[in-house]
Design a protein around this motif. Structure first.
Motif, PDB file in Angstrom:
ATOM      1  N   MET A 166       3.148  12.389   4.302  1.00 36.82           N
ATOM      2  CA  MET A 166       2.862  12.524   2.873  1.00 36.82           C
ATOM      3  C   MET A 166       1.572  13.301   2.669  1.00 36.82           C
ATOM      4  O   MET A 166       0.642  13.222   3.487  1.00 36.82           O
ATOM      5  CB  MET A 166       2.690  11.145   2.226  1.00 36.82           C
ATOM      6  N   THR A 167       1.494  14.059   1.583  1.00 36.92           N
ATOM      7  CA  THR A 167       0.231  14.647   1.164  1.00 36.92           C
ATOM      8  C   THR A 167      -0.653  13.540   0.598  1.00 36.92           C
ATOM      9  O   THR A 167      -0.204  12.409   0.374  1.00 36.92           O
ATOM     10  CB  THR A 167       0.452  15.714   0.086  1.00 36.92           C
ATOM     11  N   TYR A 168      -1.915  13.888   0.324  1.00 36.32           N
ATOM     12  CA  TYR A 168      -2.820  12.889  -0.241  1.00 36.32           C
ATOM     13  C   TYR A 168      -2.292  12.367  -1.570  1.00 36.32           C
ATOM     14  O   TYR A 168      -2.260  11.148  -1.800  1.00 36.32           O
ATOM     15  CB  TYR A 168      -4.215  13.504  -0.425  1.00 36.32           C
ATOM     16  N   GLN A 169      -1.836  13.260  -2.462  1.00 33.90           N
ATOM     17  CA  GLN A 169      -1.357  12.817  -3.764  1.00 33.90           C
ATOM     18  C   GLN A 169      -0.079  12.000  -3.631  1.00 33.90           C
ATOM     19  O   GLN A 169       0.102  10.996  -4.324  1.00 33.90           O
ATOM     20  CB  GLN A 169      -1.118  14.014  -4.692  1.00 33.90           C
ATOM     21  N   GLU A 170       0.807  12.402  -2.723  1.00 34.85           N
ATOM     22  CA  GLU A 170       2.031  11.623  -2.502  1.00 34.85           C
ATOM     23  C   GLU A 170       1.692  10.228  -1.975  1.00 34.85           C
ATOM     24  O   GLU A 170       2.321   9.235  -2.360  1.00 34.85           O
ATOM     25  CB  GLU A 170       2.944  12.356  -1.517  1.00 34.85           C
ATOM     26  N   ALA A 171       0.701  10.173  -1.098  1.00 38.04           N
ATOM     27  CA  ALA A 171       0.286   8.887  -0.536  1.00 38.04           C
ATOM     28  C   ALA A 171      -0.281   7.980  -1.623  1.00 38.04           C
ATOM     29  O   ALA A 171       0.032   6.778  -1.676  1.00 38.04           O
ATOM     30  CB  ALA A 171      -0.749   9.107   0.576  1.00 38.04           C
ATOM     31  N   LEU A 172      -1.118   8.545  -2.500  1.00 35.40           N
ATOM     32  CA  LEU A 172      -1.666   7.751  -3.600  1.00 35.40           C
ATOM     33  C   LEU A 172      -0.566   7.289  -4.549  1.00 35.40           C
ATOM     34  O   LEU A 172      -0.585   6.149  -5.032  1.00 35.40           O
ATOM     35  CB  LEU A 172      -2.707   8.554  -4.372  1.00 35.40           C
ATOM     36  N   ASP A 173       0.376   8.165  -4.829  1.00 32.17           N
ATOM     37  CA  ASP A 173       1.472   7.785  -5.723  1.00 32.17           C
ATOM     38  C   ASP A 173       2.249   6.605  -5.147  1.00 32.17           C
ATOM     39  O   ASP A 173       2.624   5.673  -5.881  1.00 32.17           O
ATOM     40  CB  ASP A 173       2.411   8.977  -5.956  1.00 32.17           C
ATOM     41  N   TRP A 174       2.488   6.635  -3.833  1.00 30.99           N
ATOM     42  CA  TRP A 174       3.183   5.507  -3.198  1.00 30.99           C
ATOM     43  C   TRP A 174       2.330   4.240  -3.273  1.00 30.99           C
ATOM     44  O   TRP A 174       2.827   3.165  -3.624  1.00 30.99           O
ATOM     45  CB  TRP A 174       3.506   5.827  -1.733  1.00 30.99           C
ATOM     46  N   LEU A 175       1.046   4.379  -2.970  1.00 35.06           N
ATOM     47  CA  LEU A 175       0.163   3.218  -2.993  1.00 35.06           C
ATOM     48  C   LEU A 175       0.112   2.603  -4.385  1.00 35.06           C
ATOM     49  O   LEU A 175       0.220   1.379  -4.546  1.00 35.06           O
ATOM     50  CB  LEU A 175      -1.247   3.623  -2.551  1.00 35.06           C
ATOM     51  N   TYR A 176      -0.029   3.435  -5.413  1.00 39.22           N
ATOM     52  CA  TYR A 176      -0.103   2.923  -6.786  1.00 39.22           C
ATOM     53  C   TYR A 176       1.211   2.262  -7.196  1.00 39.22           C
ATOM     54  O   TYR A 176       1.205   1.331  -8.004  1.00 39.22           O
ATOM     55  CB  TYR A 176      -0.480   4.038  -7.754  1.00 39.22           C
ATOM     56  N   SER A 177       2.308   2.706  -6.623  1.00 44.22           N
ATOM     57  CA  SER A 177       3.596   2.088  -6.944  1.00 44.22           C
ATOM     58  C   SER A 177       3.664   0.651  -6.430  1.00 44.22           C
ATOM     59  O   SER A 177       4.445  -0.159  -6.952  1.00 44.22           O
ATOM     60  CB  SER A 177       4.744   2.902  -6.340  1.00 44.22           C
ATOM     61  N   THR A 178       2.853   0.322  -5.436  1.00 42.36           N
ATOM     62  CA  THR A 178       2.863  -1.041  -4.894  1.00 42.36           C
ATOM     63  C   THR A 178       2.171  -2.033  -5.816  1.00 42.36           C
ATOM     64  O   THR A 178       2.206  -3.240  -5.553  1.00 42.36           O
ATOM     65  CB  THR A 178       2.199  -1.101  -3.503  1.00 42.36           C
ATOM     66  N   GLN A 179       1.537  -1.556  -6.887  1.00 41.09           N
ATOM     67  CA  GLN A 179       0.910  -2.479  -7.828  1.00 41.09           C
ATOM     68  C   GLN A 179       1.938  -3.365  -8.525  1.00 41.09           C
ATOM     69  O   GLN A 179       1.588  -4.419  -9.067  1.00 41.09           O
ATOM     70  CB  GLN A 179       0.091  -1.710  -8.866  1.00 41.09           C
ATOM     71  N   THR A 180       3.200  -2.960  -8.483  1.00 44.49           N
ATOM     72  CA  THR A 180       4.248  -3.795  -9.067  1.00 44.49           C
ATOM     73  C   THR A 180       4.414  -5.102  -8.298  1.00 44.49           C
ATOM     74  O   THR A 180       5.013  -6.053  -8.809  1.00 44.49           O
ATOM     75  CB  THR A 180       5.595  -3.044  -9.080  1.00 44.49           C
ATOM     76  N   PHE A 181       3.897  -5.156  -7.060  1.00 43.75           N
ATOM     77  CA  PHE A 181       3.970  -6.396  -6.285  1.00 43.75           C
ATOM     78  C   PHE A 181       2.909  -7.398  -6.735  1.00 43.75           C
ATOM     79  O   PHE A 181       2.886  -8.540  -6.272  1.00 43.75           O
ATOM     80  CB  PHE A 181       3.819  -6.104  -4.789  1.00 43.75           C
TER      81      PHE A 181
END
Length: 409
Positions: free
Chosen positions: A1-16
């Motif tokens: 993943m690129t840096y932005q893709e990685a952040l987007d994935w990480l931020y998506s985990t806030q639903t947990f």
């Protein structure tokens, strides 16, 4: 993943959401090979107010004595990488991308998915290990006893002033909150505590006694040194930090301490972000922090009244903070913070005390600034932006540039 893709994935985990407990973080750190190496000293900091400033002072003290430091704090103000620093430098974007890519693969099939905060802690601890940090300073995210950071074995527990906070998670009395914060105290390891309210002090003393932890209580401010952080309360944070550094054997002398104290930087705490007009930002998000802000304002500006902008998030004692803060401004502007946890201005309005100064509601921080900045320039009145650290981050991104991406953890 690129840096932005990685952040987007990480931020998506806030639903947990938020999950308190240590089994998950321990499993994550173990499988990600992110526990500290043998001989690395870890200072763990819990409390309600002053955690970040105390961590910054500790980090500065250790660096002034030529120790390589890792600093983990939350939340970030503007840039996610603010949370993870080695010798003051933010973790590189490519390292974040590399580690989050590895973590996504690691946890893909886990029954209980790690949270945003747990994943961020894993990135930090792996980075500290790979960069050969000698001292690691960890700020708890929430509470202490079941906070993810407590999965990391520490050498010293530091407890800053405790107040009611996150009541739905930590309890609705000072004793219950103190019990959670004091959960970072470890057997036979020293504990350094700020002076506390009586109820919290008793809980800390009892926990330290049970754990056979030598307890030092800091009851006086640090004197004889000039501090770069504004406000009389920072002298207490500095003293707490000095005792913590001493507790892990950092060799200190007058020159190294003076350099550290005068070069400590901690954004968002009575920080001047503009000189024309004067704009001060300060994350006073509860009554204890509000009282410190009032004292600091009087120390810096005397009786001069600012135009104040205020925004808050859920789970905070907003009415208690506003009861104090409303003593300060000539006019108050209530704003909705650009985060899911931000309280609507209608809720803030209900929390105002009866003797509040003239006040106005705004649907965003930007719209409020569009109104108050021209007025402040014309009148020469300083602007004070206060409340949640999420508001402070949004203000910094607007006034100083940068892409603001709020988190909920």
């Amino acid at each position: 993943m690129t840096y932005q893709e990685a952040l987007d994935w990480l931020y998506s985990t806030q639903t947990f959401g938020i999950k308190l407990g240590l089994d998950g973080p321990r499993k994550l750190l173990r499988q990600f090979l992110a526990f500290p190496k043998s001989g690395v000293k870890v200072i763990h900091v819990a409390g309600t107010n002053g955690k970040g400033s105390t961590c910054a002072f500790i980090d500065s003290l250790c660096r002034s004595s030529a120790h390589r430091t890792g600093l983990f704090t939350s939340p970030h103000l503007v840039d996610y990488r603010e949370r993870i620093r080695v010798n003051g430098e933010m973790i590189p974007e490519e390292t974040v991308a590399e580690y989050l890519t590895e973590l996504r693969e690691l946890v893909a099939e886990w029954e209980h998915h790690p949270t945003f905060f747990e994943l961020t802690l894993a990135v930090a601890m792996r980075h500290f290990r790979e960069t050969e940090c000698e001292v690691i300073v960890l700020e708890t995210g929430m509470g202490g006893r079941l906070d993810a950071t407590t999965a990391v074995p520490a050498d010293v527990a530091v407890i800053t002033p405790i107040a009611l906070d996150h009541s739905q998670w930590l309890g609705d009395t000072l004793e219950k909150v103190a019990f959670e914060k004091a959960g970072i105290i470890l057997e036979d390891k020293p504990t350094i505590s700020a002076k506390q309210e009586r109820e919290a002090a008793i809980v800390i003393a009892e926990q330290a006694n049970e754990m056979r932890s030598p307890l030092t209580v800091i009851e006086a401010p640090l004197t004889g040194y000039s501090l770069s952080l504004a406000g009389p309360h920072q002298a207490y944070n500095a003293h707490l930090a000095l005792e913590a550094a001493n507790a892990i054997g950092i060799p200190l002398n007058f020159d190294s301490v003076q350099y550290a104290m005068s070069h400590t930087n901690w954004p968002g705490r009575f920080e001047t972000v503009s000189d024309s007009p004067t704009i001060i930002i300060d994350g006073a998000h509860n009554p204890h922090a509000a009282a410190a802000l009032l004292q600091t304002w009087e120390h810096q500006f005397g009786s001069k009244k600012p135009i104040m902008l205020f925004g808050a998030v859920e789970s905070k004692d907003v009415s208690g903070a506003l009861k104090l803060l409303c003593q300060l401004p000539s006019e108050l502007h209530l704003v909705k913070i650009n985060t899911a946890r931000g309280l609507p201005t209608e809720t803030l309005l209900e929390a105002l005390p009866e003797d509040c100064p003239p006040h106005t509601e705004h649907d965003s921080l930007q719209s409020a600034l569009d109104v108050v900045i021209p007025a402040a320039v014309e009148s020469g009145t300083p602007i004070l932006i206060s409340g949640s650290l999420f508001l402070i981050g949004e203000a910094k991104s607007i006034l100083q540039g940068g892409s603001f991406q709020a988190s909920t953890q």
